[in-house]
Design a protein around this motif. Structure first.
Motif, PDB file in Angstrom:
ATOM      1  N   GLY A  56      -8.225  17.827 -10.959  1.00 32.36           N
ATOM      2  CA  GLY A  56      -8.931  17.249  -9.837  1.00 32.36           C
ATOM      3  C   GLY A  56      -8.878  15.743  -9.752  1.00 32.36           C
ATOM      4  N   ASN A  57      -9.994  15.152  -9.387  1.00 32.53           N
ATOM      5  CA  ASN A  57     -10.043  13.724  -9.077  1.00 32.53           C
ATOM      6  C   ASN A  57      -9.580  12.845 -10.224  1.00 32.53           C
ATOM      7  OD1 ASN A  57     -11.042  11.312  -7.509  1.00 32.53           O
ATOM      8  ND2 ASN A  57     -12.349  11.156  -9.317  1.00 32.53           N
ATOM      9  N   LEU A  58      -9.958  13.183 -11.458  1.00 33.85           N
ATOM     10  CA  LEU A  58      -9.642  12.312 -12.582  1.00 33.85           C
ATOM     11  C   LEU A  58      -8.132  12.168 -12.759  1.00 33.85           C
ATOM     12  CD1 LEU A  58     -10.947  10.606 -14.786  1.00 33.85           C
ATOM     13  CD2 LEU A  58     -10.887  12.605 -16.283  1.00 33.85           C
ATOM     14  N   THR A  59      -7.412  13.278 -12.781  1.00 36.81           N
ATOM     15  CA  THR A  59      -5.958  13.199 -12.950  1.00 36.81           C
ATOM     16  C   THR A  59      -5.298  12.572 -11.727  1.00 36.81           C
ATOM     17  OG1 THR A  59      -5.837  15.511 -12.232  1.00 36.81           O
ATOM     18  CG2 THR A  59      -5.718  15.085 -14.588  1.00 36.81           C
ATOM     19  N   ARG A  60      -5.847  12.827 -10.560  1.00 33.75           N
ATOM     20  CA  ARG A  60      -5.283  12.222  -9.346  1.00 33.75           C
ATOM     21  C   ARG A  60      -5.459  10.706  -9.360  1.00 33.75           C
ATOM     22  NH1 ARG A  60      -7.750  15.324  -6.058  1.00 33.75           N
ATOM     23  NH2 ARG A  60      -9.409  13.913  -5.463  1.00 33.75           N
ATOM     24  N   GLN A  61      -6.626  10.249  -9.787  1.00 36.65           N
ATOM     25  CA  GLN A  61      -6.860   8.810  -9.872  1.00 36.65           C
ATOM     26  C   GLN A  61      -5.955   8.169 -10.912  1.00 36.65           C
ATOM     27  OE1 GLN A  61     -10.941   7.756 -10.625  1.00 36.65           O
ATOM     28  NE2 GLN A  61     -10.479   5.614 -11.017  1.00 36.65           N
ATOM     29  N   ILE A  62      -5.801   8.829 -12.050  1.00 34.11           N
ATOM     30  CA  ILE A  62      -4.944   8.279 -13.107  1.00 34.11           C
ATOM     31  C   ILE A  62      -3.497   8.188 -12.634  1.00 34.11           C
ATOM     32  CG2 ILE A  62      -3.984   8.779 -15.393  1.00 34.11           C
ATOM     33  CD1 ILE A  62      -6.847   7.639 -15.409  1.00 34.11           C
ATOM     34  N   SER A  63      -3.050   9.128 -11.785  1.00 31.62           N
ATOM     35  CA  SER A  63      -1.672   9.095 -11.289  1.00 31.62           C
ATOM     36  C   SER A  63      -1.397   7.846 -10.467  1.00 31.62           C
ATOM     37  CB  SER A  63      -1.371  10.350 -10.456  1.00 31.62           C
ATOM     38  OG  SER A  63      -1.947  10.280  -9.154  1.00 31.62           O
ATOM     39  N   LEU A  64      -2.435   7.250  -9.902  1.00 30.26           N
ATOM     40  CA  LEU A  64      -2.283   5.982  -9.183  1.00 30.26           C
ATOM     41  C   LEU A  64      -2.007   4.847 -10.158  1.00 30.26           C
ATOM     42  CD1 LEU A  64      -5.267   6.464  -6.733  1.00 30.26           C
ATOM     43  CD2 LEU A  64      -2.860   6.447  -6.070  1.00 30.26           C
ATOM     44  N   LEU A  65      -2.653   4.875 -11.316  1.00 33.45           N
ATOM     45  CA  LEU A  65      -2.461   3.820 -12.307  1.00 33.45           C
ATOM     46  C   LEU A  65      -1.081   3.904 -12.947  1.00 33.45           C
ATOM     47  CD1 LEU A  65      -5.960   3.829 -14.075  1.00 33.45           C
ATOM     48  CD2 LEU A  65      -5.228   2.582 -12.035  1.00 33.45           C
ATOM     49  N   THR A  66      -0.548   5.120 -13.084  1.00 33.83           N
ATOM     50  CA  THR A  66       0.775   5.296 -13.689  1.00 33.83           C
ATOM     51  C   THR A  66       1.890   5.176 -12.653  1.00 33.83           C
ATOM     52  OG1 THR A  66       0.627   7.698 -13.422  1.00 33.83           O
ATOM     53  CG2 THR A  66      -0.072   6.770 -15.541  1.00 33.83           C
ATOM     54  N   GLN A  67       1.534   4.981 -11.390  1.00 31.09           N
ATOM     55  CA  GLN A  67       2.483   4.790 -10.287  1.00 31.09           C
ATOM     56  C   GLN A  67       3.329   6.038 -10.005  1.00 31.09           C
ATOM     57  OE1 GLN A  67       4.549   0.978 -10.596  1.00 31.09           O
ATOM     58  NE2 GLN A  67       2.722   0.013 -11.451  1.00 31.09           N
ATOM     59  N   HIS A  68       2.845   7.192 -10.427  1.00 28.50           N
ATOM     60  CA  HIS A  68       3.428   8.439  -9.939  1.00 28.50           C
ATOM     61  C   HIS A  68       3.126   8.569  -8.444  1.00 28.50           C
ATOM     62  CE1 HIS A  68       3.383   9.733 -14.252  1.00 28.50           C
ATOM     63  NE2 HIS A  68       4.456  10.408 -13.882  1.00 28.50           N
ATOM     64  N   THR A  69       1.929   8.140  -8.073  1.00 27.08           N
ATOM     65  CA  THR A  69       1.498   8.153  -6.680  1.00 27.08           C
ATOM     66  C   THR A  69       1.055   6.749  -6.297  1.00 27.08           C
ATOM     67  OG1 THR A  69      -0.785   8.704  -7.265  1.00 27.08           O
ATOM     68  CG2 THR A  69       0.739  10.554  -6.866  1.00 27.08           C
ATOM     69  N   ASN A  70       0.717   6.581  -5.026  1.00 29.54           N
ATOM     70  CA  ASN A  70       0.229   5.282  -4.576  1.00 29.54           C
ATOM     71  C   ASN A  70      -0.900   5.483  -3.576  1.00 29.54           C
ATOM     72  OD1 ASN A  70       0.744   2.328  -4.777  1.00 29.54           O
ATOM     73  ND2 ASN A  70       0.905   2.506  -2.564  1.00 29.54           N
ATOM     74  N   GLY A  71      -1.891   4.608  -3.639  1.00 32.47           N
ATOM     75  CA  GLY A  71      -3.001   4.657  -2.707  1.00 32.47           C
ATOM     76  C   GLY A  71      -2.730   3.780  -1.498  1.00 32.47           C
ATOM     77  N   ASN A  72      -2.865   4.371  -0.312  1.00 32.98           N
ATOM     78  CA  ASN A  72      -2.569   3.639   0.916  1.00 32.98           C
ATOM     79  C   ASN A  72      -3.789   3.348   1.765  1.00 32.98           C
ATOM     80  OD1 ASN A  72       0.278   3.782   0.385  1.00 32.98           O
ATOM     81  ND2 ASN A  72       0.241   5.915   1.083  1.00 32.98           N
ATOM     82  N   LEU A  73      -4.848   4.119   1.585  1.00 37.01           N
ATOM     83  CA  LEU A  73      -6.031   3.963   2.425  1.00 37.01           C
ATOM     84  C   LEU A  73      -7.298   4.150   1.607  1.00 37.01           C
ATOM     85  CD1 LEU A  73      -4.915   6.170   5.475  1.00 37.01           C
ATOM     86  CD2 LEU A  73      -4.956   3.666   5.411  1.00 37.01           C
ATOM     87  N   PHE A  74      -8.355   3.461   2.015  1.00 36.84           N
ATOM     88  CA  PHE A  74      -9.707   3.651   1.538  1.00 36.84           C
ATOM     89  C   PHE A  74      -9.808   3.611   0.003  1.00 36.84           C
ATOM     90  CE2 PHE A  74      -9.323   5.699   5.725  1.00 36.84           C
ATOM     91  CZ  PHE A  74     -10.209   4.891   6.421  1.00 36.84           C
TER      92      PHE A  74
END
Length: 454
Positions: A56-74
Motif C-alpha cells: 500500500g501507501n508505504l511502499t508506494r511512497q518509498i518508490s518515489l524516493l527510489t525514483q522507480h516512480t515520480n510524483g506529479n501532483l499534490f
C-alpha cells in the motif's frame, strides 16, 4: 468510495489513527469483537493487514524516493520534492501496529494449543515490524501490542529490534516443526497466503532471516553477514512456487496500486531513472512495468519534471483491481545469494546466482524466461551490478530503498529542485507517537540514517 473488507479483527487502542491523504485504509476492518475463541478468527485478518502494509501507501511512497516512480501532483509531488511531515505516515504506522496487536494475541492466547498458527503469526509479525524498523529506525517491539495495558511502549533500538526479529523467526521454526497432532486445529483455507502449507511457511521464515542477516553488512561486516545469509538460504525458497503473493479479488479487496491510480490518475507516473535504465538495456520487463506514454512510447518523469504525459503504471503490478503483487520472491533469495557469494569472493557462484535471480524476475514479471537477457545482465559481477539488477527486479517492494541506503547503489541523483537536494534516509516519527507516547524516540530529521545504515 473507500472499500472495506469485513473480516473479524481485534483492534486494540495502542496507537491512534490520523487522517491520511491516501487510500489504503479501505482494507481496515470496523468490527471489534471482544472475545475470540480460535486463532482462525483473527488470522485471515492479519494476512489482509500484512498485504495492506506490504503493497500500500508505504511502499508506494518509498518508490518515489527510489525514483522507480515520480510524483506529479499534490501529495505525491511533495514526496518527490522530499517535503515530508510527521502527518504523512500516521496511518501506515498505525496499520502496522494494529496488525501486530492481532498477531500478538494469536501468539500469546493460542500459541500452546495451536503452534502452527503461533509460528505463522510470528513470521508475519517479523515481516510487519521489519517494515517499521527499516523505515523509522528505533520502534516499539518488546513492549508493543499490549493495548490498554501499555499506551506508551518503549522504543527498542534498531539493533535490538533486528535481534528480536531473528529470535521470533527461530521460535516460529520450532513451532512449525512440531507434529500436526500437537495442534488443536490446522490452518487451511483461512490462510490466504499458503493455504496451510507449513513447509512453505518455514521457507519464508528462513528467507526473512537471510534478508536481515544481509541487512547488517555495515554493522557485522561483509563476511559474517554473508555467511549467515547463505546458511539461512539453504532452507528458504527453492522456486517461484514459494513466492509470498498478495492476491486480490477485484471487488471489495482491490489491488492498492490500481486503486490509487484509478482514483487519483495523474498523481504519479513511472520514474525517468528507472525507465531509462530499462530502455538502455532493452529489458523485456519494460512493457509490463510501464504503460504507453502520451506519445505512444515509454518514458519516465524526472524528480524535477512533474510530467503527467510520462508512462503510467504498467499491467504487471497495477493492471487491474485483481492484479496480484509479490511481497517476497524467489528472485530476492537469489539476489541475496549473489551478493553474499560476491562478498565472500566466490565470483563464479555469485554470477550463477545473479543470472538465476534475473531469470526468476523475468518469469514473475513477463511469464517467460529470457536466457539471452539474463546472461547479459549477469555478465558483470560487481556489487553495483548485483544491486542495480536487484533494483530493477524488486520494484514494488521496500528492498530497493533498503539496498540503496545500505550500499549506495544504484547511483541516484537527488531532486535538484528540492530544498535539501538529498534523498531522505528515513521517514519522520508520526505525530501521534510524538504527542501520545511518553517513551517515544522522536526523529524529525530525514537525513539521519537508521542504525544499520551507519
Amino acid at each position: 468510495m473507500k472499500k472495506i473488507i469485513y473480516i473479524p479483527i481485534i483492534i486494540a487502542g495502542l496507537f491512534l489513527n490520523s487522517c491520511q491523504h491516501e487510500l489504503d485504509t479501505f482494507n481496515d476492518n470496523p468490527n471489534n469483537p471482544t472475545q475470540v475463541t480460535s486463532p482462525k478468527t483473527l488470522f485471515t485478518g492479519t494476512e489482509v493487514g500484512t498485504i495492506n502494509n506490504s503493497t500500500g501507501n508505504l511502499t508506494r511512497q518509498i518508490s518515489l524516493l527510489t525514483q522507480h516512480t515520480n510524483g506529479n501532483l499534490f501529495q505525491s509531488l511533495d514526496y518527490t520534492n522530499y517535503f515530508l511531515t510527521e502527518l504523512d505516515n500516521e496511518t501506515d504506522w498505525s496499520n502496522i501496529y494494529k496488525t501486530g496487536v492481532n498477531l500478538h494475541q494469536i501468539i500469546t492466547q493460542f500459541g500452546d494449543k495451536y503452534p502452527y498458527y503461533s509460528g505463522m503469526a510470528k513470521i508475519l509479525l517479523t515481516l510487519n515490524i521489519g517494515y517499521a524498523t527499516d523505515t523509522w529506525g528505533d520502534v516499539p517491539f518488546s513492549e508493543a501490542f499490549q493495548g490498554v495495558d501499555n499506551f506508551s511502549p518503549k522504543f527498542d533500538t534498531q539493533q535490538n529490534v533486528i535481534a528480536q526479529i531473528q529470535s521470533y523467526l527461530d521460535s516460529a521454526i520450532v513451532d512449525l516443526s512440531k507434529p500436526s497432532s500437537a495442534n488443536l486445529g490446522l490452518p487451511a483455507g483461512d490462510d490466504i497466503f499458503y493455504a496451510g502449507n507449513i513447509d512453505k511457511w518455514k521457507k519464508l521464515a528462513y528467507a526473512i532471516k537471510a534478508r536481515y542477516a544481509l541487512r547488517l553488512t555495515q554493522r557485522e561486516g561483509s563476511t559474517v553477514a554473508a555467511e549467515k545469509a547463505l546458511n539461512y538460504l539453504k532452507n528458504s525458497f527453492s522456486s517461484k512456487d514459494d513466492n509470498l503473493v498478495a492476491n486480490f479479488d477485484g471487488g471489495n479487496n482491490q489491488n492498492l496500486w490500481f486503486a490509487f491510480d484509478n482514483q487519483r490518475s495523474g498523481y504519479m507516473s513511472m520514474g525517468k531513472y528507472f525507465i531509462d535504465l530499462l530502455k538502455n538495456s532493452s529489458d523485456p520487463r519494460l512493457p509490463y512495468y510501464a504503460a504507453l506514454d502520451a506519445s505512444g512510447g515509454y518514458s519516465g518523469s524526472a524528480p524535477e519534471d512533474s510530467n503527467t504525459d510520462a508512462s503510467p503504471f504498467g499491467s504487471y503490478f497495477a493492471g487491474s483491481a485483481s492484479t496480484p503483487n509479490i511481497i517476497f520472491s524467489y528472485s530476492e533469495i537469489k539476489f541475496i545469494e549473489a551478493e553474499a557469494q560476491f562478498r565472500l569472493g566466490n565470483t563464479g557462484a555469485a554470477q550463477t546466482a545473479l543470472k538465476a535471480a534475473v531469470s526468476a524476475s523475468l518469469l514473475d514479471v513477463t511469464g517467460v524466461d529470457n536466457q539471452a537477457f539474463a546472461t547479459t545482465a549477469s555478465a558483470s559481477v560487481t556489487l553495483q551490478n548485483i544491486i542495480t539488477q536487484k533494483y530493477s527486479s524488486l520494484f514494488t517492494t521496500m528492498e530497493p530503498y533498503n539496498d540503496w541506503r545500505r550500499t549506495g547503489f544504484p547511483i541516484l541523483a537527488p531532486n535538484q529542485n528540492s530544498q535539501s537536494k538529498k534523498i531522505p534516509l528515513r521517514l519522520i516519527t508520526p505525530k501521534a507517537e510524538r504527542t501520545l507516547n511518553n517513551n517515544a524516540t522522536v526523529v524529525s530529521d530525514v537525513s539521519i540514517p537508521v542504525w544499520w545504515d551507519n
